[in-house]
Scaffold this active site. Structure first.
Site, PDB file in Angstrom:
ATOM      1  N   THR A 378      -2.342  41.274  20.196  1.00 13.68           N
ATOM      2  CA  THR A 378      -3.169  41.448  21.385  1.00 13.68           C
ATOM      3  C   THR A 378      -4.531  40.814  21.161  1.00 13.68           C
ATOM      4  OG1 THR A 378      -4.319  43.486  20.730  1.00 13.68           O
ATOM      5  CG2 THR A 378      -2.122  43.729  21.710  1.00 13.68           C
ATOM      6  N   ASP A 379      -5.211  40.515  22.245  1.00 13.16           N
ATOM      7  CA  ASP A 379      -6.621  40.166  22.111  1.00 13.16           C
ATOM      8  C   ASP A 379      -7.378  41.439  21.723  1.00 13.16           C
ATOM      9  OD1 ASP A 379      -9.003  38.688  22.176  1.00 13.16           O
ATOM     10  OD2 ASP A 379      -8.350  37.584  23.945  1.00 13.16           O
TER      11      ASP A 379
END
Length: 662
Positions: A378-379
């Protein structure tokens, strides 16, 4: 005999050892808290300290065989630790913070830093009582992260002198090697090769200096694939010298909506040019075969974050039915061997879910349709943002979010540290251990392919020589020269150096001009006026929400060249002296005033080069070759009418590929 930290064994790099079978190339082996085993003339590290050669320790075996053996020996807690990618910044003095002092523990009693919240990676030091972008938690220590939580993927956006940086990396790896299975750390970093540091890494620039603070749009302006390939090679060389192994990039979003505030971190508005430049960078950085002298790329932002609704807000949209256009760089990168992908903050209307929470986007499209073989992360801060689905947003816990993300097919969570929540999910049967094993297997590819199990250590003395070497600096300087785009010129440029002209300048260091001309203090005394500004200034709309896909943009995102700068330029023009303007593109693209060519006598589009290469172009030492990597819209009305997912539909005043020379 077991080797201590003060007793190391370094096998010569790339020596060929004779054996009964085919000759194999012995990789570099260095141990500081393990024994060296010799088997049939080859050397291996006894990472689990059992006195035997296990399959995961045997570099002769296929990577997947090694991964399978290691996973079979790992506890649930150790496997879950791989699924977290938190931040620890190198300390400026190169000293590893092993544990908190009693005073620090008392001061931090009751402080909750279990997750980073909604902000992505960035600076190095905590500010005040909170955490800014990507800052290392005050509670973070090597003991807690490596020995207790089993984290083996760490984002290091810190800054230190190369020798001290390398010493710190070695100290962290020593701690990891001493653990039960001796699993090394894979250190990532955001791009840090700008002429000046900015964006996610800030401070003194010790690495070689290239155009753009983050992203490759400047080198793309040169259209020089060999230069982009060289940039990848030097990035890998300098990263590995200090103990870094993965770049969180390149950013391969296609900038089809000029309003998106992260366009300047990408390559281009054109998907095919983006692919060509990305492949050249990958060839240099990752090579045909990742090994001890290369780094891994971590492509971002899946599935291509350029087409935000209205240029900002939470949602990716495709009014031109052009989703596949944004997948062109992803298909090329996957075919070339990319093994890491970062999902963005925003969601799609396909299932009104953040892309990291969407099984369709993460698994059906990326893995099943595109054939991706790596791991998705994920960011930073995505877990804390929530799933975005209107029926769920604000009603889920962090634990719920982690469950959705993992079961969607995402393997790793950027910035998060609350590993206990995932362990609970497995014990409760909400996430299967098979899914944990799958994620661990995908992630461990990175460590094995990079050769970290054999030798994660670096030479601090060599780091001082390699990083920002004269050769690397010269390559970066040439890239800065070639990145400069001459947009307009009424015959004012190049400025003659035959007799020193008088120059009044704003936004440019006098020392850079003094080589060519005499600097004066008043515009009225000048023969020519030089002004350097940016396209960014406080204006309505956008903000963090529009830029990173956060809250909906309540007002229009206006990318008109800031009036505060243009009003000043018109005042300078009123002196009757020729005015030359350089505009640094930062964030979004830009709409120039309709009377731009009437007001300025010459202008450049810049991608954050230093003043010295800019002045070399201004005074004719280098004939500009840069070409626009995107188009400059004619008006804001054209921007409003553009389809967010379609390139080159803003009635470009200066078109893609435009650029003048002398």
């Amino acid at each position: 005999m077991r080797l201590t930290k003060s007793m190391m064994f370094l096998a010569s790099l790339a020596i060929v050892v004779a054996s009964c079978g085919p000759k194999l190339e012995q990789p570099s082996i260095e141990a500081r808290n393990s024994e060296i085993l010799t088997v049939k003339g080859y050397q291996f590290k006894d990472l689990n300290k059992n006195g035997e050669l296990d399959a995961y320790e045997d570099w002769r075996l296929p990577v997947q065989d090694r991964i399978d053996d290691l996973i079979s020996q790992m506890t649930l807690e150790e496997k879950v630790g791989l699924m977290f990618h938190p931040n620890i910044a190198v300390s400026p003095d190169g000293v590893v913070k092993y544990d908190l002092t009693d005073e620090e523990k008392a001061a931090l009693a009751g402080v909750n830093e279990t997750y980073a919240g909604p902000i992505g990676p960035g600076g190095q030091q905590p500010a005040g009582g909170g955490m800014a972008m990507g800052q290392m938690r005050r509670t973070a220590t090597a003991k807690d992260y490596i020995e207790v939580r089993n984290f083996r993927n760490i984002l290091n956006n810190g800054v230190a002198e190369p020798k001290l940086f390398a010493q710190w990396s070695n100290g962290m790896q020593e701690i990891a090697e001493a653990t039960r299975l001796g699993i090394p750390i894979m250190f990532s970093t955001d791009p840090r090769h700008g002429a000046k540091l900015g964006a996610h890494v800030s401070g003194t620039q010790y690495f070689s200096q290239w155009p753009s603070t983050e992203g490759q749009v400047g080198i793309t302006a040169s259209r020089n694939l060999d230069m982009m390939r060289k940039f990848g090679e030097i990035t890998a060389q300098e990263y590995r010298a200090v103990g870094l192994h993965m770049i969180l990039g390149p950013q391969i979003d296609v900038g089809t909506d000029p309003r998106w505030s992260r366009n300047a971190g990408a390559f281009s508005e054109d998907a095919n040019l983006t692919s060509e430049m990305m492949l050249a960078f990958m060839e240099g950085a990752q090579g045909d075969k990742v090994g001890q002298d290369k780094i891994l790329v971590h492509l971002k932002h899946w599935p291509g974050a350029g087409p935000h609704e209205g240029g900002g807000g939470n949602w990716l949209v495709y009014p031109g039915n052009n989703f596949d256009y944004h997948l062109i760089p992803w298909k090329a990168g996957i075919e070339a061997g990319a093994l890491a992908a970062m999902g963005y903050y925003s969601g799609t209307y396909y299932d009104t879910l953040n892309v990291n929470y969407s099984y369709y986007i993460s698994t059906e499209v990326l893995y099943n349709q595109l054939g991706f073989k790596g791991a998705i992360c994920t960011d930073w801060g995505v877990v804390g943002r929530g799933p975005l689905n209107p029926r769920l947003q604000g009603k889920t816990t962090l634990k719920d979010n982690m469950e959705m993300i993992i079961n969607a097919g995402v393997d790793q969570m950027g910035s998060e540290t609350n590993n206990q929540l995932v362990i609970e999910l497995v014990n409760e049967g909400k996430v299967t251990e098979e899914r944990i094993n799958q994620a661990a297997s995908r992630i461990l590819q990175w460590h094995f392919l990079l050769g970290l199990f054999e030798n994660p250590y670096v030479d601090p003395e060599a780091a001082d020589i390699i990083v920002q070497s004269e050769e690397n600096q010269a390559a970066g300087y040439q890239a800065q020269l070639e990145s400069i785009v001459l947009l307009t010129n009424k015959g004012v440029l190049p400025v003659s150096t035959e007799s020193k002209k008088k120059v009044y300048a704003e936004g440019i260091e006098s020392a850079a001009i003094a080589k060519y001309a005499t600097v004066v203090d008043k515009p009225a005394d000048a023969d020519v006026i030089l002004v350097r500004t940016t396209n960014s200034a406080p204006r309505t709309g956008g903000g963090f929400g529009g830029g990173f896909g956060g809250g909906a943009a309540a007002t229009e995102i206006d990318i008109t060249y800031p009036a505060v700068y243009y009003d000043n330029i018109k005042k300078l023009k009123a002196t009757g002296k020729p005015v030359v303007v350089g505009v640094d593109v930062s964030g979004s693209w830009v709409v120039l005033p309709e009377d731009w060519e009437e007001t300025v006598d010459a202008s450049f589009i810049l991608f954050n080069p230093l003043d010295e290469p800019l002045m070399e172009v201004v005074f004719g030492g280098f004939n500009p070759v840069g070409k626009m990597p995107f188009e400059i819209p004619a008006t804001m009305e054209d921007v409003r009418n553009n389809l967010e997912d379609v390139p080159f539909d803003t009635n470009g005043k200066y078109t893609f590929g435009y650029g003048l020379s002398y």
